[in-house]
Motif scaffolding. Structure first.
Motif, PDB file in Angstrom:
ATOM      1  N   SER A  84      38.301  36.533  41.395  1.00 35.76           N
ATOM      2  CA  SER A  84      39.305  36.246  42.423  1.00 35.76           C
ATOM      3  C   SER A  84      40.709  36.649  42.013  1.00 35.76           C
ATOM      4  O   SER A  84      41.604  36.745  42.855  1.00 35.76           O
ATOM      5  CB  SER A  84      39.279  34.750  42.782  1.00 35.76           C
ATOM      6  N   GLN A 119      35.372  42.071  44.987  1.00 32.66           N
ATOM      7  CA  GLN A 119      36.633  41.503  45.462  1.00 32.66           C
ATOM      8  C   GLN A 119      37.679  42.588  45.687  1.00 32.66           C
ATOM      9  O   GLN A 119      38.423  42.552  46.665  1.00 32.66           O
ATOM     10  CB  GLN A 119      37.150  40.466  44.466  1.00 32.66           C
ATOM     11  N   VAL A 141      39.448  28.483  42.357  1.00 32.82           N
ATOM     12  CA  VAL A 141      38.628  29.672  42.596  1.00 32.82           C
ATOM     13  C   VAL A 141      37.840  29.450  43.885  1.00 32.82           C
ATOM     14  O   VAL A 141      37.102  28.468  44.006  1.00 32.82           O
ATOM     15  CB  VAL A 141      37.657  29.919  41.422  1.00 32.82           C
ATOM     16  N   ASP A 142      38.009  30.359  44.839  1.00 32.00           N
ATOM     17  CA  ASP A 142      37.307  30.241  46.120  1.00 32.00           C
ATOM     18  C   ASP A 142      35.893  30.798  45.962  1.00 32.00           C
ATOM     19  O   ASP A 142      35.647  31.988  46.154  1.00 32.00           O
ATOM     20  CB  ASP A 142      38.075  31.000  47.200  1.00 32.00           C
ATOM     21  N   MET A 168      33.366  34.463  47.411  1.00 32.17           N
ATOM     22  CA  MET A 168      32.620  35.374  46.542  1.00 32.17           C
ATOM     23  C   MET A 168      31.115  35.208  46.692  1.00 32.17           C
ATOM     24  O   MET A 168      30.345  35.625  45.835  1.00 32.17           O
ATOM     25  CB  MET A 168      33.054  35.170  45.087  1.00 32.17           C
TER      26      MET A 168
END
Length: 413
Positions: A222, A257, A320-321, A325
């Motif tokens: 990310s 990403q 952290v998303d 992901m």
């Protein structure tokens, strides 16, 4: 290559559950995942180095890795020594030993080694293979990141009739995995050069070579994608018309990403991903089970990583998303042709999500299955299959008509 420090978490499960709380153990799990290991453990015992029929051979304990066919490296003496280890010459499960060829000792005194680290990278630097290599630095946040630049072989002088290679004008950006370094990408240089591509093997934040992030923590892709974006910009400024991203393990998540979030994503012609993290939620759940953590601990660990309230445990500057992901849920957002090479025997990043993604978007994702290979060691077990699959697929992608490319090529000539 491996996230071996996670094993320490499993070792304290019983004591932590009995004496502490689930939240404390979940915090340890989450922090371990996002914290780079400064000195990887050399936890493989070297039993003996002997003279074999055709040269040096090494005797090692039997493990799930040391008995797999292929070519690997043994790093020893706190990283100062590196030896390339080849075929198995003797395997005796009764006494728990395996004997393998020592193909080359690059540095250090292997005879004095007592412990080492079994790794998937095979060559310490591109020059080892005779490639002319430029040491360059790429501007990134907080400074510059070192990289290796390997140009393709020049066409024969005066040979105007030579056919144009599929990758001419294309740069291959090699993105290593978590806990690894840019040497991981050396295995793919031959494939890139065969297609006429320039190879750029990069470092990125927190890998021990590039400048560290402010929080000193992994973003699991990310945040690291910004350093790949900087590498793509570097390539474009030096004549690349487009790029191919090669990514290993977490490096695959980083590439995904970059192709999703960067303003330069339109310049990514293709991605070649080896043992990639397609869905962090799946990988983290697998790691929790692998280390015998209760389900509640694994789930809470994920929550701590992905929420601001978990900063006390993780040290992350920003959460952290993990959902962003998860490419199984976001398959319809994928825009770049992608080749996935993944072993069904990968014990660290399960192959299932890679296969499922290919099934969801077969028009964009091609999946090539390997056997026997452990995590990101598909090339080590079968380099011919790896090279053949990647080369044929890339040739087809790079020579196929693509919107905008013909106009871009015409305007640059």
């Amino acid at each position: 290559m491996r996230w071996s420090s996670l094993a320490a978490v499993g070792g304290v499960v019983a004591g932590s559950v009995a004496a502490g709380t689930v939240s404390g153990l979940a915090g340890l799990f989450a922090r371990t995942v996002v914290t780079p290991v400064k000195t990887p453990a050399e936890d493989l015992e070297v039993l003996a180095v002997v003279q074999g029929a055709s040269g040096l051979e090494i005797i090692l304990p039997v493990t799930e890795e040391t008995t797999v066919p292929g070519t690997y490296s043994l790093v020893f003496d706190a990283g100062a020594g590196i030896a390339r280890i080849g075929a198995v010459t003797s395997f005796d499960p009764r006494d728990g030993t395996v004997q393998r060829e020592v193909e080359e000792v690059y540095s250090g005194d292997l005879h004095r080694a007592v412990r080492g680290r079994w790794t998937g990278f095979v060559y310490p630097e591109p020059r080892t293979l005779g490639y002319e290599t430029e040491d360059v630095r790429i501007p990134v946040e907080n400074g510059t990141a070192p990289a290796w630049l390997v140009r393709p072989e020049p066409s024969p002088a005066g040979d105007d009739a030579a056919p144009r290679l599929a990758g001419e004008g294309v740069w291959a950006i090699m993105v290593h995995g978590r806990g690894s370094k840019r040497a991981e990408g050396i295995r793919a240089i031959g494939t890139a050069r065969a297609l006429g591509m320039t190879s750029l093997l990069i470092s990125y934040r927190n890998d021990g070579e590039a400048p560290a992030a402010g929080d000193g923590r992994y973003g699991l892709g990310s945040t690291e994608w910004k350093d790949v974006e900087a590498a793509v910009a570097y390539a474009l400024e030096r004549g690349a018309r487009e790029v191919v991203l090669f990514g290993w393990s977490m490096g695959g998540a980083v590439c995904l990403q970059m192709a999703d979030r960067s303003e330069l994503s339109s310049m990514v012609a293709a991605m070649v991903l080896d043992g990639p993290v397609i869905n962090w939620i799946d990988v983290l759940a697998h790691q929790a089970r692998l280390n015998r953590l209760p389900d509640a601990v694994g789930r809470l660990g994920q929550w701590l990583m992905s929420n601001k309230a978990g900063r006390w445990a993780t040290g992350l500057a920003a959460p952290v998303d993990l959902k962003a992901m998860d490419w199984l849920s976001r398959a319809d957002h994928l825009r770049v042709p992608t080749l996935i090479l993944h072993s069904e025997d990968d014990d660290f990043v399960p192959v299932g999500p890679s296969m499922e993604l290919a099934a969801k978007v077969p028009q964009l994702v091609t999946f090539v299955r390997f056997h026997l290979a452990r995590h990101t060691r598909e090339w080590n077990v079968d380099p011919e299959k790896w090279d053949h699959a990647a080369r044929l697929w890339l040739h087809a992608v790079l020579t196929s008509p693509r919107p905008g490319l013909a106009q871009l090529t015409a305007s640059s000539t």
